[in-house]
Design an enzyme around this catalytic site. Structure first.
Site, PDB file in Angstrom:
ATOM      1  CG  HIS A 221      -6.915   2.382   5.845  1.00  0.00           C
ATOM      2  ND1 HIS A 221      -7.086   1.132   5.312  1.00  0.00           N
ATOM      3  CD2 HIS A 221      -8.138   2.759   6.321  1.00  0.00           C
ATOM      4  CE1 HIS A 221      -8.349   0.754   5.459  1.00  0.00           C
ATOM      5  NE2 HIS A 221      -9.004   1.714   6.062  1.00  0.00           N
TER       6      HIS A 221
ATOM      7  CE1 TYR B 241       0.291   2.561   9.188  1.00  0.00           C
ATOM      8  CE2 TYR B 241      -0.989   4.291  10.246  1.00  0.00           C
ATOM      9  CZ  TYR B 241      -0.769   3.460   9.162  1.00  0.00           C
ATOM     10  OH  TYR B 241      -1.596   3.517   8.067  1.00  0.00           O
TER      11      TYR B 241
ATOM     12  NE  ARG C  82      -1.874   1.887   3.482  1.00  0.00           N
ATOM     13  CZ  ARG C  82      -1.907   1.863   4.815  1.00  0.00           C
ATOM     14  NH1 ARG C  82      -2.723   1.046   5.444  1.00  0.00           N
ATOM     15  NH2 ARG C  82      -1.116   2.653   5.520  1.00  0.00           N
TER      16      ARG C  82
HETATM   17  C1  LIG Z   1     -15.868  -6.058  10.250  1.00  0.00           C
HETATM   18  C2  LIG Z   1     -14.982  -4.865  10.290  1.00  0.00           C
HETATM   19  N1  LIG Z   1     -14.095  -4.734  11.300  1.00  0.00           N
HETATM   20  C3  LIG Z   1     -13.274  -3.648  11.344  1.00  0.00           C
HETATM   21  C4  LIG Z   1     -13.356  -2.685  10.392  1.00  0.00           C
HETATM   22  C5  LIG Z   1     -12.426  -1.481  10.427  1.00  0.00           C
HETATM   23  N2  LIG Z   1     -11.477  -1.608   9.324  1.00  0.00           N
HETATM   24  C6  LIG Z   1     -11.660  -0.926   8.176  1.00  0.00           C
HETATM   25  S1  LIG Z   1     -10.490  -1.262   7.056  1.00  0.00           S
HETATM   26  C7  LIG Z   1      -9.684  -2.312   8.106  1.00  0.00           C
HETATM   27  C8  LIG Z   1      -8.422  -3.000   7.665  1.00  0.00           C
HETATM   28  C9  LIG Z   1      -8.602  -3.843   6.462  1.00  0.00           C
HETATM   29  O1  LIG Z   1      -7.360  -4.311   6.032  1.00  0.00           O
HETATM   30  P1  LIG Z   1      -7.242  -5.237   4.773  1.00  0.00           P
HETATM   31  O2  LIG Z   1      -8.316  -6.263   4.778  1.00  0.00           O
HETATM   32  O3  LIG Z   1      -5.839  -5.716   4.715  1.00  0.00           O
HETATM   33  O4  LIG Z   1      -7.577  -4.273   3.538  1.00  0.00           O
HETATM   34  P2  LIG Z   1      -6.796  -2.960   3.048  1.00  0.00           P
HETATM   35  O5  LIG Z   1      -7.443  -1.788   3.713  1.00  0.00           O
HETATM   36  O6  LIG Z   1      -5.378  -3.119   3.405  1.00  0.00           O
HETATM   37  O7  LIG Z   1      -7.026  -2.926   1.573  1.00  0.00           O
HETATM   38  C10 LIG Z   1     -10.355  -2.393   9.321  1.00  0.00           C
HETATM   39  C11 LIG Z   1      -9.917  -3.202  10.451  1.00  0.00           C
HETATM   40  C12 LIG Z   1     -14.311  -2.846   9.362  1.00  0.00           C
HETATM   41  N3  LIG Z   1     -14.438  -1.957   8.378  1.00  0.00           N
HETATM   42  N4  LIG Z   1     -15.099  -3.945   9.323  1.00  0.00           N
END
Ligand SMILES: Cc1ncc(C[n+]2csc(CCOP(=O)(O)OP(=O)(O)O)c2C)c(N)n1
Ligand SMILES: [Mg+2]
Length: 343
Positions: free
Chosen positions: A247, A256, A243
């Site tokens: 985010h 971080y 990435r």
């Molecule tokens: C069920 C749920 N738990 C927590 C969150 C908060 N949250 C949003 S994005 C994220 C991280 C997701 O990481 P990843 O699956 O690696 O996808 P990326 O953002 O890196 O593309 C979290 C924990 C959420 N949106 N949904």
């Protein structure tokens, strides 16, 4: 194989390397330029919270190019915007969603894309159900479902992959391991050495691929799509990428992320890699880059202007695009809201 209508048949593209790479580069650059533009708009208060695909374009585009928009379904998480556009979702429609324009954000009939899912991994059980249903109907369609490495820690991930294995669903789980789940590093996300290895536990194939190499991603995705289409069941692809941005627009990774890690990742930029390769073949140079950049900026701007010009949302639009036939309770609530807001 170049078809009479000027398109290249899926599956033949790795042999048509140059044409494939020029097409892929166009989409990858469109994605990067769109990210840059809407981040600027978001900073001016003119665009919603946005998760860029910067750094992940080879994964996003290479996978999208392996599926057929006329019969296959795409189930996104939220970082695959340009994959959904490649699959037929107009850029102005998805842009309207980020502008809070509810009615114009409706996915047009015939576009085989499910809505963006913010609740991570919650899209996967539905994707398995969709693939299973297509198979029961005897269709030769395949589902590609996106998830992040963070999403793979959710129960929904396990449930969806397990059921897909049991019912032999025609689905490709495309896991983008971009090393971060907001501020949680991949190092502490899971003790597994490879997310692709998990497929063995569900009884199907898993493959790890360099997610910054668009040809490798495309080839792995084509293999998985072909397998699913021919009755070979599901696959899991782990695209190892990075990435190269925050985010989303509410995040500040400098709090971080080790800047050295980021700098190192920049040397593996998926777009520069293709540009360098094509330059070596005499098919790319600064002049072509300037011309294509300008053309793509205009395309993106056109879509954004179209979305911005659409009607502002009305309060009762919160009820839109949810039910084909709204139940009486919902119709009553809608009427009450219209009454109260004096529309
Ligand atoms: C069920 C749920 N738990 C927590 C969150 C908060 N949250 C949003 S994005 C994220 C991280 C997701 O990481 P990843 O699956 O690696 O996808 P990326 O953002 O890196 O593309 C979290 C924990 C959420 N949106 N949904
Ligand atoms: Mg991630």
């Amino acid at each position: 194989m170049l078809l009479p209508d000027g398109t290249i048949a899926a599956g033949a593209k790795s042999r048509m390397e140059e044409e494939f790479l020029l097409e892929a580069l166009r989409w990858m650059m469109k994605s990067r330029l769109y990210d840059q533009r809407v981040i600027a708009l978001q900073r001016q208060g003119q665009f919603g919270v946005f998760s860029p695909g910067t750094g992940q374009e080879a994964s996003i585009i290479g996978s999208a190019m392996a599926v057929d928009p006329s019969r296959d379904w795409m189930v996104p998480q939220y970082r695959e915007l340009m994959a959904t556009v490649h699959h037929g979702l107009p850029l102005e429609v998805i842009s309207a969603q980020y502008l809070g324009k509810i009615a114009p954000a409706r996915i047009p009939d015939g576009v085989k894309v499910l809505p963006t899912q913010v609740s991570i991994a919650a899209q996967l059980p539905q994707a398995t159900g969709l693939a299973w249903g297509l198979r029961l109907r005897g269709e030769d369609s395949v589902v590609i479902a996106y998830v992040g490495e963070g999403g793979s820690s959710e129960g929904d991930f396990h449930e969806a992959l397990n059921l897909a294995g049991v019912v032999h669903a025609p689905i490709v789980f495309f896991l983008q391991n971009n090393q971060w789940a907001i501020s949680t590093s991949r190092r502490v996300q899971s003790a597994t050495q490879s997310f692709a290895l998990r497929a063995a536990g569900y009884g199907f194939e898993g493959v790890e691929v360099d997610g910054n190499d668009v040809m490798a991603v495309y080839d792995a995705a084509c293999d998985a799509v072909e397998r699913a289409r021919n009755g070979g069941g599901p696959s899991l692809i782990e695209a190892v990428t990075y990435r190269m941005s925050f985010h989303n627009t509410t995040d500040n990774p400098s709090r971080y992320q080790d800047p050295k890690e980021f700098e190192e990742a920049r040397t593996r930029d998926p777009i520069e890699r293709v540009q360098k390769y094509l330059a070596g073949l005499g098919l790319w140079d600064g002049k072509r880059e300037t011309a294509l950049t300008e053309e793509l900026r205009e395309e993106n701007e056109h879509a954004l202007k179209h979305a911005a010009g659409a009607a502002a949302p009305r309060p009762e639009d919160v009820f839109a695009n949810v039910y084909g036939d709204p139940p009486p309770r919902v119709l009553r609530q809608r009427a009450e809201l219209v009454d109260r807001s004096g529309v």
